[in-house]
Design a protein around this motif. Sequence first.
Motif, PDB file in Angstrom:
ATOM      1  N   CYS A  54      40.652  34.315  37.157  1.00  0.00           N
ATOM      2  CA  CYS A  54      40.602  35.529  37.982  1.00  0.00           C
ATOM      3  C   CYS A  54      41.021  36.754  37.181  1.00  0.00           C
ATOM      4  O   CYS A  54      41.422  36.650  36.032  1.00  0.00           O
ATOM      5  N   MET A  55      40.925  37.894  37.830  1.00  0.00           N
ATOM      6  CA  MET A  55      41.298  39.182  37.232  1.00  0.00           C
ATOM      7  C   MET A  55      42.246  39.886  38.191  1.00  0.00           C
ATOM      8  O   MET A  55      42.467  39.429  39.306  1.00  0.00           O
ATOM      9  N   LEU A  56      42.684  41.064  37.771  1.00  0.00           N
ATOM     10  CA  LEU A  56      43.721  41.720  38.570  1.00  0.00           C
ATOM     11  C   LEU A  56      43.268  42.130  39.957  1.00  0.00           C
ATOM     12  O   LEU A  56      44.079  42.233  40.864  1.00  0.00           O
ATOM     13  N   SER A  57      41.968  42.348  40.156  1.00  0.00           N
ATOM     14  CA  SER A  57      41.552  42.846  41.465  1.00  0.00           C
ATOM     15  C   SER A  57      41.322  41.726  42.480  1.00  0.00           C
ATOM     16  O   SER A  57      40.944  41.986  43.616  1.00  0.00           O
ATOM     17  N   ASP A  58      41.549  40.481  42.079  1.00  0.00           N
ATOM     18  CA  ASP A  58      41.452  39.380  43.039  1.00  0.00           C
ATOM     19  C   ASP A  58      42.835  39.117  43.615  1.00  0.00           C
ATOM     20  O   ASP A  58      43.788  38.939  42.862  1.00  0.00           O
ATOM     21  N   LYS A  59      42.905  39.092  44.922  1.00  0.00           N
ATOM     22  CA  LYS A  59      44.199  38.829  45.559  1.00  0.00           C
ATOM     23  C   LYS A  59      44.347  37.313  45.668  1.00  0.00           C
ATOM     24  O   LYS A  59      43.616  36.677  46.441  1.00  0.00           O
ATOM     25  N   ILE A  60      45.250  36.752  44.898  1.00  0.00           N
ATOM     26  CA  ILE A  60      45.404  35.297  44.920  1.00  0.00           C
ATOM     27  C   ILE A  60      46.653  34.985  45.744  1.00  0.00           C
ATOM     28  O   ILE A  60      47.779  34.999  45.243  1.00  0.00           O
ATOM     29  N   ASP A  61      46.422  34.750  47.008  1.00  0.00           N
ATOM     30  CA  ASP A  61      47.538  34.579  47.950  1.00  0.00           C
ATOM     31  C   ASP A  61      47.516  33.178  48.567  1.00  0.00           C
ATOM     32  O   ASP A  61      46.694  32.325  48.211  1.00  0.00           O
ATOM     33  N   LYS A  62      48.397  32.991  49.525  1.00  0.00           N
ATOM     34  CA  LYS A  62      48.561  31.713  50.224  1.00  0.00           C
ATOM     35  C   LYS A  62      47.221  31.144  50.719  1.00  0.00           C
ATOM     36  O   LYS A  62      46.937  29.959  50.567  1.00  0.00           O
ATOM     37  N   GLN A  63      46.421  32.053  51.277  1.00  0.00           N
ATOM     38  CA  GLN A  63      45.130  31.633  51.849  1.00  0.00           C
ATOM     39  C   GLN A  63      44.219  31.015  50.775  1.00  0.00           C
ATOM     40  O   GLN A  63      43.524  30.030  51.027  1.00  0.00           O
ATOM     41  N   VAL A  64      44.262  31.572  49.576  1.00  0.00           N
ATOM     42  CA  VAL A  64      43.439  31.043  48.482  1.00  0.00           C
ATOM     43  C   VAL A  64      43.941  29.647  48.090  1.00  0.00           C
ATOM     44  O   VAL A  64      43.145  28.714  47.919  1.00  0.00           O
ATOM     45  N   PHE A  65      45.275  29.515  47.952  1.00  0.00           N
ATOM     46  CA  PHE A  65      45.823  28.204  47.573  1.00  0.00           C
ATOM     47  C   PHE A  65      45.503  27.162  48.638  1.00  0.00           C
ATOM     48  O   PHE A  65      45.174  26.016  48.330  1.00  0.00           O
ATOM     49  N   GLU A  66      45.597  27.575  49.898  1.00  0.00           N
ATOM     50  CA  GLU A  66      45.306  26.628  50.986  1.00  0.00           C
ATOM     51  C   GLU A  66      43.826  26.245  50.998  1.00  0.00           C
ATOM     52  O   GLU A  66      43.478  25.081  51.181  1.00  0.00           O
ATOM     53  N   ALA A  67      42.957  27.235  50.752  1.00  0.00           N
ATOM     54  CA  ALA A  67      41.518  26.955  50.741  1.00  0.00           C
ATOM     55  C   ALA A  67      41.156  26.015  49.590  1.00  0.00           C
ATOM     56  O   ALA A  67      40.243  25.197  49.705  1.00  0.00           O
ATOM     57  N   ALA A  68      41.898  26.133  48.471  1.00  0.00           N
ATOM     58  CA  ALA A  68      41.592  25.306  47.303  1.00  0.00           C
ATOM     59  C   ALA A  68      41.891  23.836  47.579  1.00  0.00           C
ATOM     60  O   ALA A  68      41.151  22.956  47.145  1.00  0.00           O
ATOM     61  N   GLY A  69      42.977  23.598  48.258  1.00  0.00           N
ATOM     62  CA  GLY A  69      43.386  22.203  48.483  1.00  0.00           C
ATOM     63  C   GLY A  69      44.284  21.723  47.350  1.00  0.00           C
ATOM     64  O   GLY A  69      44.515  22.454  46.383  1.00  0.00           O
ATOM     65  N   PRO A  70      44.753  20.481  47.450  1.00  0.00           N
ATOM     66  CA  PRO A  70      45.797  19.998  46.533  1.00  0.00           C
ATOM     67  C   PRO A  70      45.343  19.777  45.089  1.00  0.00           C
ATOM     68  O   PRO A  70      46.167  19.593  44.199  1.00  0.00           O
ATOM     69  N   GLY A  71      44.030  19.851  44.821  1.00  0.00           N
ATOM     70  CA  GLY A  71      43.547  19.555  43.462  1.00  0.00           C
ATOM     71  C   GLY A  71      43.710  20.724  42.488  1.00  0.00           C
ATOM     72  O   GLY A  71      43.562  20.551  41.275  1.00  0.00           O
ATOM     73  N   LEU A  72      44.007  21.921  43.003  1.00  0.00           N
ATOM     74  CA  LEU A  72      44.071  23.095  42.113  1.00  0.00           C
ATOM     75  C   LEU A  72      45.277  22.991  41.185  1.00  0.00           C
ATOM     76  O   LEU A  72      46.416  22.880  41.635  1.00  0.00           O
ATOM     77  N   LYS A  73      44.995  23.000  39.867  1.00  0.00           N
ATOM     78  CA  LYS A  73      46.088  22.842  38.901  1.00  0.00           C
ATOM     79  C   LYS A  73      46.527  24.157  38.291  1.00  0.00           C
ATOM     80  O   LYS A  73      47.679  24.324  37.920  1.00  0.00           O
ATOM     81  N   VAL A  74      45.562  25.071  38.122  1.00  0.00           N
ATOM     82  CA  VAL A  74      45.900  26.288  37.375  1.00  0.00           C
ATOM     83  C   VAL A  74      45.133  27.504  37.887  1.00  0.00           C
ATOM     84  O   VAL A  74      43.966  27.412  38.249  1.00  0.00           O
ATOM     85  N   VAL A  75      45.848  28.626  37.909  1.00  0.00           N
ATOM     86  CA  VAL A  75      45.198  29.926  38.071  1.00  0.00           C
ATOM     87  C   VAL A  75      45.356  30.614  36.726  1.00  0.00           C
ATOM     88  O   VAL A  75      46.478  30.798  36.241  1.00  0.00           O
ATOM     89  N   SER A  76      44.239  30.944  36.109  1.00  0.00           N
ATOM     90  CA  SER A  76      44.271  31.541  34.785  1.00  0.00           C
ATOM     91  C   SER A  76      43.763  32.974  34.915  1.00  0.00           C
ATOM     92  O   SER A  76      42.582  33.205  35.152  1.00  0.00           O
ATOM     93  N   THR A  77      44.681  33.936  34.776  1.00  0.00           N
ATOM     94  CA  THR A  77      44.265  35.327  34.968  1.00  0.00           C
ATOM     95  C   THR A  77      44.004  35.981  33.618  1.00  0.00           C
ATOM     96  O   THR A  77      44.753  35.774  32.660  1.00  0.00           O
TER      97      THR A  77
END
Length: 325
Positions: A54-77
Amino acid sequence: VSAGRKVVATRKLLPASQERLEQQGFELIQWPKDSSMPRDTLLKDIKGAEGLICMLSDKIDKQVFEAAGPGLKVVSTMSVGYDHIDLKAAKENNVKIGYTPDVLTDATADLTVLLTLAAARKMKSGVRAAETGEWREWRPDWLCGYQFKGKTLGVVGIGRIGQAVASRLKAFGIDRVVYWGRSEKPELKESLNADFVSFDELTASSDFIVACCALTPETKEVFNYKAFKNMKKNAIFVNTARGGVVDQDGLVKALQENLIAGAGLDVTTPEPLPTDHPLFKLGNCVILPHIGSATIEARETMGDMCVDNVLAALEDKEIPFVLKY
Ligand code: 8YV
């Protein structure tokens, strides 16, 4: 091995980054247009992904983590700033954060110097005059700005970028460096002869004031009308940090009332700034479209680091450029 393992990117990545991910066999879902992935698409595509770029203009909040589900390992900005990521939600969801520090320090410091010079030497009015025919006779008092020799530089947020700006501007003749931030850094007395002062002292005593800080609750709108009023009439204010550190209406008012001499902004609220915004009408305000890190060298390396961070996380290895939070 990695068939069906998904990585989502909110932008079209540089070709080299795309290739590296695809060579590893990951399914790369990226937004194909020259814009950022709309939020509803992100919330849909992120489901089941293991990595998010992602980049700075993407809001990576609770809703994103919840939508991803438990498999998400990394957010790389692809940024050094991480104010767009909800770290509490990342922790709760056991997601690591990769980012791209250091490699954009030179590019951003160079651009900060560019904006400081541009604002100090009335570049916007000069370019306009040259292009519109307002340039007629040479006059001794026309388009006169300020030089650096013997002056004081105030740095708000003297981390990697702030220090690089200070050492560059010292080469232009800056005499004194003062700074304000979370804490005093005694080593800066040695390296830059820089003094830790209060925010009020910094604004009152500096001829050039640069914001290079992270956007945090302490720095949010710290540059408000009162702060600009406290500055010298000849002060030049430059922001290459985040638009949110400035109360923009306060800045407009201060510039309109000539409380300060000029401003240079690489960051605004919002981004992009609507073209009819009053700041664009001011001859003493130079605005750039958030290009602090936009050099070929920095962006290529940022792209590589971003992919390094994703690949390491997906292979359960240590993330090379991990945010410690
Ligand atoms: C990035 C920036 O280009 O790194 C940062 O924090 O502001 C810029 O260098 C921008 O954030 C894109 O993500």
